[in-house]
Design an enzyme around this catalytic site. Structure first.
Site, PDB file in Angstrom:
ATOM      1  N   ARG A  51       0.901  -1.263  -0.183  1.00  0.00           N
ATOM      2  CA  ARG A  51       0.048  -0.142  -0.107  1.00  0.00           C
ATOM      3  C   ARG A  51       0.790   1.276   0.114  1.00  0.00           C
ATOM      4  NH1 ARG A  51      -1.567   1.948   4.729  1.00  0.00           N
ATOM      5  NH2 ARG A  51      -2.347  -0.040   5.420  1.00  0.00           N
ATOM      6  N   TYR A 103     -13.993  18.960 -15.143  1.00  0.00           N
ATOM      7  CA  TYR A 103     -14.487  17.678 -15.280  1.00  0.00           C
ATOM      8  C   TYR A 103     -15.554  17.468 -14.176  1.00  0.00           C
ATOM      9  CZ  TYR A 103     -14.901  12.736 -14.568  1.00  0.00           C
ATOM     10  OH  TYR A 103     -15.282  11.287 -14.631  1.00  0.00           O
ATOM     11  N   ASP A 175      -4.801  20.269 -13.314  1.00  0.00           N
ATOM     12  CA  ASP A 175      -5.141  19.127 -13.829  1.00  0.00           C
ATOM     13  C   ASP A 175      -4.578  18.990 -15.326  1.00  0.00           C
ATOM     14  OD1 ASP A 175      -6.281  16.889 -15.180  1.00  0.00           O
ATOM     15  OD2 ASP A 175      -8.174  17.157 -14.004  1.00  0.00           O
ATOM     16  N   LYS A 200      -6.364   8.381 -19.099  1.00  0.00           N
ATOM     17  CA  LYS A 200      -6.671   9.083 -20.516  1.00  0.00           C
ATOM     18  C   LYS A 200      -4.934   8.835 -21.458  1.00  0.00           C
ATOM     19  CE  LYS A 200     -10.392  10.307 -18.521  1.00  0.00           C
ATOM     20  NZ  LYS A 200     -11.016   9.308 -17.868  1.00  0.00           N
TER      21      LYS A 200
HETATM   22  N1  PLP Z   1      -9.635  15.018 -14.946  1.00  0.00           N
HETATM   23  C1  PLP Z   1     -10.000  14.958 -16.170  1.00  0.00           C
HETATM   24  C2  PLP Z   1      -9.812  16.300 -16.797  1.00  0.00           C
HETATM   25  C3  PLP Z   1     -10.806  13.907 -16.641  1.00  0.00           C
HETATM   26  O1  PLP Z   1     -11.296  14.017 -17.703  1.00  0.00           O
HETATM   27  C4  PLP Z   1     -11.059  13.129 -15.830  1.00  0.00           C
HETATM   28  C5  PLP Z   1     -12.021  11.743 -15.984  1.00  0.00           C
HETATM   29  O2  PLP Z   1     -12.690  11.856 -17.165  1.00  0.00           O
HETATM   30  C6  PLP Z   1     -10.595  12.722 -14.416  1.00  0.00           C
HETATM   31  C7  PLP Z   1      -9.730  13.912 -14.135  1.00  0.00           C
HETATM   32  C8  PLP Z   1     -10.985  11.662 -13.434  1.00  0.00           C
HETATM   33  O3  PLP Z   1     -10.173  10.684 -13.639  1.00  0.00           O
HETATM   34  P1  PLP Z   1     -10.492   8.942 -13.579  1.00  0.00           P
HETATM   35  O4  PLP Z   1     -11.651   8.879 -14.392  1.00  0.00           O
HETATM   36  O5  PLP Z   1      -9.375   8.305 -13.993  1.00  0.00           O
HETATM   37  O6  PLP Z   1     -10.453   9.059 -12.141  1.00  0.00           O
END
Ligand code: PLP
Length: 387
Positions: A51, A103, A175, A200
């Site tokens: 972990r 998001y 992000d 992604k």
């Molecule tokens: N940040 C962005 C810009 C995203 O598009 C996403 C998911 O679509 C996330 C964070 C969250 O990621 P996860 O789906 O891997 O938890």
């Protein structure tokens, strides 16, 4: 094998990846062991418990820290886990300023979960510096920047935001999921922390969930490490191995994604069935000057509004043959979706409209297939869904 002076494409292949001394393997092995033996009580080995960390995760973490030019990185079980790790830096009573069209999952965590713990959030038009300045209160601790925004593709000026954050003693977080370090370098623009959904582009093959937190320097590093180990947010050996494999082709893939996005945006801009195209690479993109200053390319994502008198949105997204109707993005295979009823369905209708998100908005994540095939697919779907 890799140093920070090397080109990103070289570091993507080599950084953190070490040879297995036993057999001379040129890839990092998967170490599924959940625990590691102590030489003697009270003297923990470098890896102690799965972990907390494990060798496969460490390889990926070194790779991601190198790609973003950061001090240290942590691989998490998902992008949301990475976001949560950063938010655990806060305590009840603290306040965060965030873009209104971040998001939807980020907004859901902020507004529907963390508010229960009395952390407050203000959603603002982050492209507008005055709106951000006006939203900051004495309790504000963090500015959450997502750029380009998902799915409206609005661009936030990172250098302006991080300068303001420094002036007011706030933590600035970016992000960087959409552009990746290939096209955007938030630490060079003053950010304190970068997060990714590695689900992604960084993994790039739509076959794993993952996230990452990267710290520019040591300021928040020990605390983030402590949080990730204590809460249990770190990614397991098999998944970290998949991301480490995927990230090696990041440079090549991003160029192909971007090339497809540019050609598709140009194609859509000429079509009378399309009301508007949101893509930072178009000549008439409203924030072109910021894009040229902070991005080394427009990236691979775009969205557009259909003329609802001319084409039916539902029939259109169901008529595509190569694009697949699915949420998520950044994989080698092209995806299409309607954010209003799919990726952003967790937002209240009013929140969606106020972020400019309409039912006829289509989001594309072009993959790396041949451009002509993708354009031909969109062309036949537009004709099939014509009213
Ligand atoms: N940040 C962005 C810009 C995203 O598009 C996403 C998911 O679509 C996330 C964070 C969250 O990621 P996860 O789906 O891997 O938890």
């Amino acid at each position: 094998m890799s140093d920070r002076k090397q080109h990103l494409d070289t570091r993507a292949v080599h950084a953190g990846v070490y040879n297995d001394d036993t057999h001379g393997s040129i890839t990092t092995p998967i170490y599924p062991s959940s625990t590691f033996s102590f030489p003697t009580p009270g003297e923990p080995p470098h890896f102690n418990y799965g972990r907390v960390d494990h060798p496969t995760r460490e390889a990926l973490q070194q790779n991601l820290a190198s790609l973003e030019g950061g001090h240290r990185a942590w691989a998490c079980v998902s992008g949301m886990a990475a976001i949560q790790a950063v938010l655990f830096l806060l305590k009840s009573g603290d306040h965060v300023v965030c873009g209104r069209d971040a998001y939807a999952g980020t907004l859901r965590l902020f507004l529907r979960v963390l508010r229960r713990f009395e952390i407050q959030f203000s959603l603002v038009e982050m492209e507008n510096e005055e709106a951000v300045r006006a939203a900051v209160r004495p309790e504000t601790k963090m500015i959450w920047i997502e750029t380009p925004t998902n799915p409206m593709m609005r661009v936030v000026d990172i250098a302006v935001m991080t300068a303001f954050a420094r002036e007011r003693g706030l933590i600035s977080v970016v992000d960087n999921t959409f552009l990746t370090p290939v096209f955007q370098r938030p630490f060079e623009l003053g950010a304190d922390i970068i997060i990714h959904s590695t689900t992604k582009y960084l993994n790039g093959h739509s076959d794993v969930m993952g996230g990452a937190v990267i710290c520019r320097d040591e300021t928040y590093a020990d605390e983030i490490e402590y949080i990730i180990a204590s809460v249990g947010l770190g990614q397991g050996p098999f998944d970290t191995w998949l991301v480490l494999r995927g990230v090696k082709t990041l440079g090549a893939r991003m160029k192909a994604h971007q090339e497809n996005a540019i050609k598709i945006a140009e194609f859509l801009s000429e079509r009378e069935e399309i009301r508007s195209v949101n893509f930072p690479g178009l000549p008439d993109f409203p924030q072109k000057e910021v894009v040229e200053r902070q991005q080394s390319g427009p990236g691979g994502m775009l969205s557009f509004e259909l003329e609802t008198e001319k084409v039916d949105p539902i029939r259109f997204v169901k008529a595509v043959r190569i694009f697949q109707l699915a949420v998520s993005l950044g994989g080698v295979e092209s995806l299409i979706e309607l954010p209003f009823s799919m990726s952003h369905s967790s937002m209240e209708e009013e929140e969606k409209y106020s972020a400019g998100l309409k039912p006829e908005l289509v989001r594309l994540s072009p993959g790396i297939e041949a451009t002509e095939d993708l354009i031909e697919d969109l062309d036949q779907a537009l004709r099939a869904a014509a009213l």
